[in-house]
Motif scaffolding. Structure first.
Motif, PDB file in Angstrom:
ATOM      1  N   TYR A  52       0.830  -1.212   0.000  1.00 15.42           N
ATOM      2  CA  TYR A  52       0.000   0.000   0.000  1.00 15.42           C
ATOM      3  C   TYR A  52       0.859   1.255   0.000  1.00 15.42           C
ATOM      4  CZ  TYR A  52      -4.181  -2.791   0.977  1.00 15.42           C
ATOM      5  OH  TYR A  52      -5.219  -3.682   0.915  1.00 15.42           O
ATOM      6  N   PHE A  53       2.004   1.193   0.670  1.00 14.52           N
ATOM      7  CA  PHE A  53       2.921   2.331   0.715  1.00 14.52           C
ATOM      8  C   PHE A  53       3.445   2.644  -0.691  1.00 14.52           C
ATOM      9  CE2 PHE A  53       7.000   4.403   1.805  1.00 14.52           C
ATOM     10  CZ  PHE A  53       6.502   5.398   2.628  1.00 14.52           C
ATOM     11  N   LYS A  54       3.834   1.597  -1.417  1.00 18.53           N
ATOM     12  CA  LYS A  54       4.310   1.786  -2.794  1.00 18.53           C
ATOM     13  C   LYS A  54       3.199   2.352  -3.684  1.00 18.53           C
ATOM     14  CE  LYS A  54       7.610  -2.080  -2.642  1.00 18.53           C
ATOM     15  NZ  LYS A  54       7.869  -3.455  -3.131  1.00 18.53           N
ATOM     16  N   ILE A  55       1.985   1.812  -3.523  1.00 15.80           N
ATOM     17  CA  ILE A  55       0.842   2.280  -4.322  1.00 15.80           C
ATOM     18  C   ILE A  55       0.583   3.762  -4.072  1.00 15.80           C
ATOM     19  CG2 ILE A  55      -1.670   2.106  -4.603  1.00 15.80           C
ATOM     20  CD1 ILE A  55      -1.372  -0.929  -4.155  1.00 15.80           C
ATOM     21  N   ASN A  56       0.660   4.162  -2.795  1.00 15.44           N
ATOM     22  CA  ASN A  56       0.419   5.562  -2.446  1.00 15.44           C
ATOM     23  C   ASN A  56       1.453   6.475  -3.099  1.00 15.44           C
ATOM     24  OD1 ASN A  56      -1.266   7.405  -0.820  1.00 15.44           O
ATOM     25  ND2 ASN A  56       0.622   7.835   0.272  1.00 15.44           N
ATOM     26  N   LEU A  57       2.730   6.077  -3.058  1.00 13.37           N
ATOM     27  CA  LEU A  57       3.792   6.891  -3.651  1.00 13.37           C
ATOM     28  C   LEU A  57       3.663   6.955  -5.177  1.00 13.37           C
ATOM     29  CD1 LEU A  57       6.918   5.839  -1.548  1.00 13.37           C
ATOM     30  CD2 LEU A  57       5.565   7.927  -1.355  1.00 13.37           C
ATOM     31  N   ILE A  58       3.357   5.818  -5.790  1.00 14.88           N
ATOM     32  CA  ILE A  58       3.182   5.791  -7.244  1.00 14.88           C
ATOM     33  C   ILE A  58       2.002   6.660  -7.659  1.00 14.88           C
ATOM     34  CG2 ILE A  58       2.529   4.311  -9.204  1.00 14.88           C
ATOM     35  CD1 ILE A  58       4.116   2.038  -7.794  1.00 14.88           C
ATOM     36  N   THR A  59       0.919   6.596  -6.883  1.00 17.67           N
ATOM     37  CA  THR A  59      -0.281   7.399  -7.185  1.00 17.67           C
ATOM     38  C   THR A  59       0.013   8.887  -7.049  1.00 17.67           C
ATOM     39  OG1 THR A  59      -1.619   5.592  -6.277  1.00 17.67           O
ATOM     40  CG2 THR A  59      -2.734   7.672  -6.691  1.00 17.67           C
ATOM     41  N   VAL A  60       0.814   9.248  -6.046  1.00 15.74           N
ATOM     42  CA  VAL A  60       1.218  10.644  -5.891  1.00 15.74           C
ATOM     43  C   VAL A  60       1.963  11.118  -7.135  1.00 15.74           C
ATOM     44  CG1 VAL A  60       2.800  12.200  -4.657  1.00 15.74           C
ATOM     45  CG2 VAL A  60       1.317  10.657  -3.370  1.00 15.74           C
ATOM     46  N   PHE A  61       2.901  10.299  -7.610  1.00 17.66           N
ATOM     47  CA  PHE A  61       3.692  10.675  -8.782  1.00 17.66           C
ATOM     48  C   PHE A  61       2.815  10.780 -10.033  1.00 17.66           C
ATOM     49  CE2 PHE A  61       6.981   9.813 -12.106  1.00 17.66           C
ATOM     50  CZ  PHE A  61       7.710  10.966 -11.889  1.00 17.66           C
ATOM     51  N   LEU A  62       1.893   9.851 -10.206  1.00 22.72           N
ATOM     52  CA  LEU A  62       0.980   9.904 -11.361  1.00 22.72           C
ATOM     53  C   LEU A  62       0.090  11.145 -11.296  1.00 22.72           C
ATOM     54  CD1 LEU A  62      -0.123   6.152 -11.672  1.00 22.72           C
ATOM     55  CD2 LEU A  62       1.432   7.417 -13.176  1.00 22.72           C
ATOM     56  N   TYR A  63      -0.359  11.468 -10.091  1.00 21.38           N
ATOM     57  CA  TYR A  63      -1.181  12.670  -9.915  1.00 21.38           C
ATOM     58  C   TYR A  63      -0.409  13.914 -10.343  1.00 21.38           C
ATOM     59  CZ  TYR A  63      -3.224  16.684  -7.564  1.00 21.38           C
ATOM     60  OH  TYR A  63      -3.738  17.931  -7.293  1.00 21.38           O
ATOM     61  N   VAL A  64       0.846  14.005  -9.918  1.00 19.22           N
ATOM     62  CA  VAL A  64       1.681  15.165 -10.242  1.00 19.22           C
ATOM     63  C   VAL A  64       1.897  15.266 -11.749  1.00 19.22           C
ATOM     64  CG1 VAL A  64       4.009  16.118 -10.020  1.00 19.22           C
ATOM     65  CG2 VAL A  64       2.811  15.276  -8.000  1.00 19.22           C
ATOM     66  N   ILE A  65       2.099  14.122 -12.413  1.00 15.33           N
ATOM     67  CA  ILE A  65       2.273  14.122 -13.865  1.00 15.33           C
ATOM     68  C   ILE A  65       0.997  14.626 -14.549  1.00 15.33           C
ATOM     69  CG2 ILE A  65       2.546  12.646 -15.904  1.00 15.33           C
ATOM     70  CD1 ILE A  65       4.412  10.897 -14.230  1.00 15.33           C
ATOM     71  N   LEU A  66      -0.146  14.116 -14.127  1.00 12.29           N
ATOM     72  CA  LEU A  66      -1.425  14.554 -14.703  1.00 12.29           C
ATOM     73  C   LEU A  66      -1.666  16.035 -14.441  1.00 12.29           C
ATOM     74  CD1 LEU A  66      -3.737  11.530 -13.777  1.00 12.29           C
ATOM     75  CD2 LEU A  66      -2.922  12.160 -16.061  1.00 12.29           C
ATOM     76  N   LEU A  67      -1.303  16.487 -13.249  1.00 15.61           N
ATOM     77  CA  LEU A  67      -1.473  17.892 -12.887  1.00 15.61           C
ATOM     78  C   LEU A  67      -0.579  18.786 -13.738  1.00 15.61           C
ATOM     79  CD1 LEU A  67      -2.913  19.704 -10.717  1.00 15.61           C
ATOM     80  CD2 LEU A  67      -0.785  19.569  -9.424  1.00 15.61           C
ATOM     81  N   SER A  68       0.622  18.306 -14.027  1.00 14.48           N
ATOM     82  CA  SER A  68       1.593  19.115 -14.761  1.00 14.48           C
ATOM     83  C   SER A  68       1.273  19.221 -16.249  1.00 14.48           C
ATOM     84  CB  SER A  68       3.000  18.527 -14.587  1.00 14.48           C
ATOM     85  OG  SER A  68       3.370  18.548 -13.231  1.00 14.48           O
ATOM     86  N   PHE A  69       0.741  18.146 -16.823  1.00 12.06           N
ATOM     87  CA  PHE A  69       0.503  18.133 -18.270  1.00 12.06           C
ATOM     88  C   PHE A  69      -0.976  18.214 -18.648  1.00 12.06           C
ATOM     89  CE2 PHE A  69       4.633  16.037 -17.776  1.00 12.06           C
ATOM     90  CZ  PHE A  69       5.397  16.816 -18.643  1.00 12.06           C
ATOM     91  N   GLY A  70      -1.854  18.092 -17.661  1.00 14.63           N
ATOM     92  CA  GLY A  70      -3.282  18.116 -17.954  1.00 14.63           C
ATOM     93  C   GLY A  70      -3.914  19.456 -17.638  1.00 14.63           C
TER      94      GLY A  70
END
Length: 201
Positions: A52-70
């Protein structure tokens, strides 16, 4: 300000994950001859926390990518928490994130070859009592908590609040698992350290 935040968050988390996890793990692995990521991939409670810790960190990174380019239209319309939406809090959040990254890097340098992601039951690592560890028993987890808090202040919405809450819960569980192991491993030395230094700050 919005454009700056979008690119700041992307660059920040690339640096954060690149240095604090992959970079440090790479150099420590070369020194100790094994992967310092010792989180289990089994179905145990500890393995589940790690997953779950890995999932949370990966989701944070994906969110930031979507926020930056979306587009921010959906976020602004449905997710914003207007109570925390001020430029002063965003600036404070940026400062907090930079400070947290510096803390994590310094703490990892303090740990040297003892740096691990998870609990290493095969190799007895040195108990680090110097550097930032004189002031906090878990300066890396403290830095990661501050980083998530900073993310929430910079991009204050329901999603980043969930990242912060879930991250804090998982880190607090992980901390207690690691401290229980350290107490068994180092005995009186760790108990004395535990009595003199706070868990976080």
């Amino acid at each position: 300000m919005t454009l700056f935040i979008k690119f700041f968050l992307l660059i920040y988390f690339i640096i954060f994950f690149g240095i604090a996890f992959f970079g440090t793990s790479f150099f420590v692995a070369k020194k100790i001859g094994k992967n310092p990521n010792v989180l289990p991939n089994d179905d145990s409670a500890y393995g589940l926390i790690g997953k779950y810790f890995k999932i949370n960190l990966i989701t944070v990174f994906l969110y930031v990518i979507l926020l930056s380019f979306g587009s921010l239209e959906f976020e602004n319309k449905y997710l914003k928490t207007t109570y925390f939406d001020s430029n002063n809090l965003k600036i404070f959040g940026i400062i907090l994130m930079i400070f947290s990254l510096i803390c994590v890097i310094i703490a990892q340098i303090n740990m040297k070859e003892s740096w691990r992601i998870g609990i290493d039951k095969e190799v007895k690592t040195e108990l680090i009592l110097s550097g930032l560890f004189k002031y906090s028993r878990n300066p890396i987890f403290l830095g990661m908590t501050l980083s998530l808090a900073g993310l929430f202040l910079v991009s204050s919405n329901c999603i980043t609040l969930i990242f912060l809450i879930v991250g804090c819960i998982l880190m607090q569980i992980q901390i207690r698992l690691e401290e229980e192991f350290l107490q068994k491993t180092h005995g009186k030395l760790y108990i004395e350290y535990k009595n003199n230094v706070r868990r976080m700050l």
